[in-house]
Scaffold this active site. Structure first.
Site: not given
Length: 383
Positions: A158, A198, A209, A211, A213
């Site tokens: 998470h 970011n 979480h 991650h 893009q």
């Protein structure tokens, strides 16, 4: 340059790639670590999903020539949900998330994209004509926001970021970036592919979480267009000459066999570092397996050094600047630009009048001072 002129990327056979689809037809791709313990089978996404939102529309700012995509569906995206409702975690009872199975690294099409899902060029246009159309200026001009936006999940956990991953997991993410850069560059209407991360609420992150893009734009971005202008003014050796200076200068952070990390001469942000490949490559898809292997540890050292500057994690934007798909690939070198507005433990740099309105930056920290602090922090990093 046509799509067929772009060479196929080298791929790492140790990292399994498993392709499937989500319930509404969006692509979902699993990348398994080289040392993964996951079984090859993946669960089917059995959710009942609403149709995807229509592709957004761009409007041109006639005063600057820049294009602004108006993607109203993004207003409905999740905002800092609790762990049990994390939309990037593997699906579980009570959490119908975006990813049906547990995973190492997962890539999927964004549910509410800024660009896409529509692809292609208007009738009568090829890529050269499209580039010219985007660069012309007029009053109240619009174009469809074609392209593709993907989410890259670094871990099923998470919380975290790229810098909290293991070297093996970092290597898997880099492989995903390379393979997706190649695949997205081949889509009709795509002019530039941009992987980024970011990190932190101060940057505007809406999910904790770990991650990033990947945006695939239908035009060459303003930042890259300014780079092309600099190449016109200076010449094709710009990146090589910068790298030669930085590898022997006082702003050097890490000198690897394949990559170099440094604080740039004219750093805009209180914390800013660049990574360049030591040979000229246009994008991540063009890197070798040996280059990706070294990057997986060198990049982690840089990120953990940034976090070692203060007692709490530092917000940042990590931006992979890649050559445009159809223009000047032989002159633009791949570059990682890491920037943070953090100018002290409890202070942030905000873009006020001069920066925000005029684009005229005022630096807070001398780059050489910044480099000294970062080098000392990186020296204490363990992987």
């Amino acid at each position: 340059m046509s799509h067929t002129d772009i060479p196929a990327p080298i791929t790492d056979d140790r990292i399994a790639v498993r392709r499937t689809s989500l319930a509404d037809g969006r692509d979902l791709i699993y990348f398994d670590d080289a040392d993964s313990t996951l079984p090859p089978e993946r669960a089917v996404d059995e959710r009942e999903l609403a149709p995807r939102p229509p592709t957004a529309v761009m409007r041109q700012d006639a005063l600057t020539g820049e294009w602004i995509s108006f993607a109203a569906a993004r207003q409905n995206r999740a905002f800092l949900p609790p762990a049990h409702l994390d939309p990037l975690a593997p699906q579980a009872p009570g959490n119908p998330s975006e990813i049906p199975s547990t995973y190492d690294v997962a890539v999927f099409e964004n549910k509410s994209p800024s660009f896409g899902p529509e692809l292609g060029l208007p009738d009568g246009e090829d890529d050269t004509a499209a580039l010219a159309a985007y660069r012309s200026v007029g009053i109240e001009r619009t174009r469809t926001s074609v392209g593709r936006c993907e989410v890259v999940c670094f871990s099923p956990d998470h919380e975290g970021s790229f810098g909290t991953q293991t070297p093996s997991r970092a290597r898997t993410v880099i492989e995903a970036w390379a393979q997706r850069t190649a695949a997205l560059s081949s889509l009709p209407g795509v002019q530039q592919v941009f992987p980024f991360e970011n990190r932190g609420e101060a940057i505007g992150v809406t999910l904790q979480h770990p991650h990033g893009q990947i945006y695939s734009y239908p035009y060459v971005t303003p930042r890259t267009q300014r780079l092309l202008d600099s190449l016109d003014a200076y010449g094709p050796t710009l990146f090589a000459d910068i790298l030669e200076r930085e590898r022997t200068g006082e702003r050097l952070l890490i000198a690897g066999e394949h990559w170099t990390a440094f604080v740039p001469f004219a750093a805009r942000w209180p914390i800013e570092a660049h990574i360049l490949p030591n040979r000229h490559v246009p994008d991540l898809a063009a890197t070798t397996l040996e280059e990706r292997e070294e990057l997986s540890t060198l990049y982690l050292r840089l990120l953990r050094g940034v976090d070692a500057l203060y007692d709490t994690p530092t917000p940042y934007i990590a931006a992979w600047h890649q050559a445009p798909v159809h223009e000047r690939r032989d002159e633009v070198r791949l570059m990682l630009q890491l920037t943070s507005p953090r100018r002290a433990a409890d202070k942030l740099k905000f873009l006020a009048g001069s920066e925000a309105a005029m684009g005229a930056w005022i630096g807070d920290v001398p780059p050489e001072t910044q480099a000294t602090a970062l080098r000392e922090a990186i020296e204490g990093v363990t992987l």
